[in-house]
Design a protein around this motif. Structure first.
Motif, PDB file in Angstrom:
ATOM      1  N   LYS A  51       0.956  -1.212   0.167  1.00  0.00           N
ATOM      2  CA  LYS A  51      -0.546  -0.186  -0.012  1.00  0.00           C
ATOM      3  C   LYS A  51       0.599   1.718   0.151  1.00  0.00           C
ATOM      4  CE  LYS A  51      -4.042  -2.118   2.230  1.00  0.00           C
ATOM      5  NZ  LYS A  51      -4.924  -2.347   2.798  1.00  0.00           N
ATOM      6  N   ALA A  52       0.394   2.301  -0.492  1.00  0.00           N
ATOM      7  CA  ALA A  52       1.530   3.454  -1.077  1.00  0.00           C
ATOM      8  C   ALA A  52       1.769   3.259   0.739  1.00  0.00           C
ATOM      9  CB  ALA A  52       1.243   4.443  -2.248  1.00  0.00           C
ATOM     10  N   GLY A  53       0.489   4.227   1.604  1.00  0.00           N
ATOM     11  CA  GLY A  53       1.040   4.043   2.514  1.00  0.00           C
ATOM     12  C   GLY A  53      -0.682   4.935   2.949  1.00  0.00           C
ATOM     13  N   ARG A  54      -0.250   5.868   3.733  1.00  0.00           N
ATOM     14  CA  ARG A  54      -2.028   6.080   4.490  1.00  0.00           C
ATOM     15  C   ARG A  54      -2.440   7.770   3.633  1.00  0.00           C
ATOM     16  NH1 ARG A  54      -4.232   4.217   8.631  1.00  0.00           N
ATOM     17  NH2 ARG A  54      -5.666   6.068   9.236  1.00  0.00           N
ATOM     18  N   ILE A  55      -3.254   7.444   3.494  1.00  0.00           N
ATOM     19  CA  ILE A  55      -3.561   9.652   2.490  1.00  0.00           C
ATOM     20  C   ILE A  55      -4.198  10.469   3.474  1.00  0.00           C
ATOM     21  CG2 ILE A  55      -4.790  10.727   1.138  1.00  0.00           C
ATOM     22  CD1 ILE A  55      -4.937   8.136  -0.572  1.00  0.00           C
ATOM     23  N   ALA A  56      -3.170  11.648   3.842  1.00  0.00           N
ATOM     24  CA  ALA A  56      -3.041  12.487   5.039  1.00  0.00           C
ATOM     25  C   ALA A  56      -2.945  13.604   4.325  1.00  0.00           C
ATOM     26  CB  ALA A  56      -1.792  12.477   6.479  1.00  0.00           C
ATOM     27  N   ALA A  57      -2.472  14.818   3.433  1.00  0.00           N
ATOM     28  CA  ALA A  57      -2.287  15.408   2.962  1.00  0.00           C
ATOM     29  C   ALA A  57      -3.320  15.710   2.317  1.00  0.00           C
ATOM     30  CB  ALA A  57      -0.713  15.906   2.148  1.00  0.00           C
ATOM     31  N   GLU A  58      -4.178  17.655   2.096  1.00  0.00           N
ATOM     32  CA  GLU A  58      -5.120  17.948   2.096  1.00  0.00           C
ATOM     33  C   GLU A  58      -4.586  18.740   0.446  1.00  0.00           C
ATOM     34  OE1 GLU A  58      -8.381  16.958   2.645  1.00  0.00           O
ATOM     35  OE2 GLU A  58      -7.653  16.410   4.993  1.00  0.00           O
ATOM     36  N   GLY A  59      -5.433  18.886   0.374  1.00  0.00           N
ATOM     37  CA  GLY A  59      -5.048  19.528  -1.376  1.00  0.00           C
ATOM     38  C   GLY A  59      -5.518  19.445  -2.252  1.00  0.00           C
ATOM     39  N   LEU A  60      -5.367  19.745  -3.234  1.00  0.00           N
ATOM     40  CA  LEU A  60      -6.145  19.922  -4.591  1.00  0.00           C
ATOM     41  C   LEU A  60      -4.946  18.651  -6.411  1.00  0.00           C
ATOM     42  CD1 LEU A  60      -9.039  20.735  -5.972  1.00  0.00           C
ATOM     43  CD2 LEU A  60      -7.764  23.181  -6.710  1.00  0.00           C
ATOM     44  N   CYS A  61      -5.961  18.076  -7.267  1.00  0.00           N
ATOM     45  CA  CYS A  61      -5.316  18.021  -8.203  1.00  0.00           C
ATOM     46  C   CYS A  61      -5.641  18.826  -8.992  1.00  0.00           C
ATOM     47  CB  CYS A  61      -6.130  16.640  -8.325  1.00  0.00           C
ATOM     48  SG  CYS A  61      -4.905  15.434  -7.886  1.00  0.00           S
ATOM     49  N   VAL A  74      -1.710  18.059 -16.149  1.00  0.00           N
ATOM     50  CA  VAL A  74      -2.951  17.405 -14.109  1.00  0.00           C
ATOM     51  C   VAL A  74      -1.701  18.119 -13.082  1.00  0.00           C
ATOM     52  CG1 VAL A  74      -1.870  15.255 -14.445  1.00  0.00           C
ATOM     53  CG2 VAL A  74      -3.679  15.965 -12.651  1.00  0.00           C
ATOM     54  N   VAL A  75      -1.972  18.550 -12.388  1.00  0.00           N
ATOM     55  CA  VAL A  75      -0.756  18.970 -10.838  1.00  0.00           C
ATOM     56  C   VAL A  75      -1.688  18.837 -10.084  1.00  0.00           C
ATOM     57  CG1 VAL A  75      -0.345  20.851 -12.889  1.00  0.00           C
ATOM     58  CG2 VAL A  75      -1.748  21.442 -10.582  1.00  0.00           C
ATOM     59  N   GLU A  76      -0.870  18.503  -8.748  1.00  0.00           N
ATOM     60  CA  GLU A  76      -1.228  18.231  -7.123  1.00  0.00           C
ATOM     61  C   GLU A  76      -0.736  20.075  -6.798  1.00  0.00           C
ATOM     62  OE1 GLU A  76      -1.333  15.604  -3.832  1.00  0.00           O
ATOM     63  OE2 GLU A  76      -0.386  14.923  -5.467  1.00  0.00           O
ATOM     64  N   PHE A 287      -4.103  11.014 -10.793  1.00  0.00           N
ATOM     65  CA  PHE A 287      -3.360  11.712  -9.382  1.00  0.00           C
ATOM     66  C   PHE A 287      -4.001  11.957  -8.268  1.00  0.00           C
ATOM     67  CE2 PHE A 287       0.313  14.762 -11.526  1.00  0.00           C
ATOM     68  CZ  PHE A 287       0.972  13.843 -11.775  1.00  0.00           C
ATOM     69  N   GLU A 288      -4.278  11.545  -7.337  1.00  0.00           N
ATOM     70  CA  GLU A 288      -5.080  12.044  -5.918  1.00  0.00           C
ATOM     71  C   GLU A 288      -4.313  12.671  -4.874  1.00  0.00           C
ATOM     72  OE1 GLU A 288      -7.624   8.745  -2.736  1.00  0.00           O
ATOM     73  OE2 GLU A 288      -6.411   7.688  -4.988  1.00  0.00           O
ATOM     74  N   THR A 289      -4.962  12.923  -4.589  1.00  0.00           N
ATOM     75  CA  THR A 289      -4.408  14.786  -3.502  1.00  0.00           C
ATOM     76  C   THR A 289      -3.546  13.426  -2.302  1.00  0.00           C
ATOM     77  OG1 THR A 289      -6.101  15.420  -4.486  1.00  0.00           O
ATOM     78  CG2 THR A 289      -4.992  16.352  -2.636  1.00  0.00           C
ATOM     79  N   GLY A 290      -2.587  13.503  -1.887  1.00  0.00           N
ATOM     80  CA  GLY A 290      -1.819  13.654  -0.830  1.00  0.00           C
ATOM     81  C   GLY A 290      -1.419  11.284  -1.132  1.00  0.00           C
ATOM     82  N   GLU A 291      -2.348  11.511  -2.100  1.00  0.00           N
ATOM     83  CA  GLU A 291      -1.643   9.865  -1.621  1.00  0.00           C
ATOM     84  C   GLU A 291       0.185   9.642  -1.437  1.00  0.00           C
ATOM     85  OE1 GLU A 291      -2.530   7.946  -6.008  1.00  0.00           O
ATOM     86  OE2 GLU A 291      -1.530   9.584  -6.931  1.00  0.00           O
ATOM     87  N   GLY A 292       0.176   8.529  -0.790  1.00  0.00           N
ATOM     88  CA  GLY A 292       1.694   8.347  -0.470  1.00  0.00           C
ATOM     89  C   GLY A 292       2.315   9.459   1.183  1.00  0.00           C
TER      90      GLY A 292
END
Length: 310
Positions: A51-61, A74-76, A287-292
């Motif tokens: 698993k890539a790690g818990r998704i914790a960061a917020e933001g926007l793609c 696409v940007v994050e 892209f998924e916001t905060g993945e990894g």
């Protein structure tokens, strides 16, 4: 080697295995994280992929597509809280970052940050980011971006959950119409929902397949110790094919398939046939916001420490 709570926590997040199973695996492998993952998989206690790690960061793609649909980006951009991610000022800034990324000639994030900010040429991209941080009041970062160009077709895009997920799909086709554009958007939605790792099997490295075979062979023999090599081989190949159908976009079951069996490739082929077109899905970006990005969870770590006696 002493097994710490942090090590158990990391292995649990990577594999989805139970806490005590993770402690046992680390003990059996002298704390080697990679070998512990394989140990758990061989015992049938872990999933096929780390698993890539818990998704914790917020933001926007943010996705941006050119007027002719030939180029897209696409940007994050990350922030500390979901509250800021929903702020119009932050969203406007992310849109500007996407415009900057659309025009850049570099693929390196550090070189990108060193470029002149197109909306105020007295600053670099990094300096403009620092200015936004001082205004918005939260730590922020431009994490990544990817551009896709397709001259012999178009680039489709899809944004999910208000920018939590952004997808681009590279479509090579000799016919462009509403039906084919709808198909491409559906494929992008598929990628958003089912998180494929590859476009098709051709992208999967053979060394990965061989490594999977080794692990799955041990797993199968543990399950059926009296089975002959032919049975074991059949079990292994069946599991390999099942895994590839899950991680390869074109092999996945199309989520809108009426029969529940049609693959994404079969769906694309049916649209191509109906429109007398030649269509190839050449690739995708998801892209998924905060993945990894992992967030500290002190309470959980304390719980682990308590249960394993550290």
């Amino acid at each position: 080697m002493a097994i710490t709570a942090a090590m158990v926590k990391e292995l649990r997040e990577m594999t989805g295995a139970g806490m005590m199973d993770c402690k046992k695996a680390l003990g059996a492998t002298d704390g080697d994280m990679d070998k512990a993952v394989e140990f758990l998989r061989e015992k049938g206690l872990a999933t096929a992929q780390k698993k890539a790690g818990r998704i914790a960061a917020e933001g926007l793609c943010k996705v941006l597509v050119s007027d002719d649909d030939k180029k897209a980006v696409v940007v994050e951009v990350n922030a500390e809280t979901d509250f800021v991610a929903k702020n119009e000022k932050f969203q406007g800034y992310v849109a500007q970052v996407a415009e900057q990324a659309m025009d850049t000639e570099t693929a390196d994030i550090e070189a990108f940050k060193a470029e002149t900010w197109k909306f105020d040429t007295s600053m670099t991209v990094q300096e403009a980011l620092a200015a936004q941080i001082s205004v918005i009041g939260e730590n922020m970062s431009i994490r990544r971006f990817t551009k896709v160009t397709e001259e012999n077709g178009f680039v489709a895009s899809y944004t999910h959950m208000g920018g939590k997920i952004g997808v681009l799909v590279d479509v090579e086709t000799d016919v462009v119409n509403d039906d084919i554009k709808e198909m491409a958007k559906n494929v992008a939605m598929q990628a958003a929902a089912l998180k494929p790792m590859y476009t098709n099997r051709a992208e999967v490295d053979q060394s990965y397949i061989e490594h999977e075979k080794e692990i799955l062979t041990v797993q199968a023999k543990n399950e059926k110790p009296d089975a002959n090599d032919k049975i074991i081989s059949g079990m292994v190949m069946g599991r390999i094919n099942k895994e590839l159908k899950e991680i390869c976009l074109m092999d996945q079951i199309y989520v809108k398939a009426e029969d529940g069996k049609q693959s994404v490739q079969a769906y694309v082929d049916s649209v191509a046939k109906a429109n007398n077109a030649k269509i190839v899905i050449k690739g995708f970006v998801r892209f998924e916001t905060g993945e990894g990005i992992e967030k500290k969870e002190e309470d959980f770590a304390a719980e682990v420490a308590k249960q394993i006696g550290n």
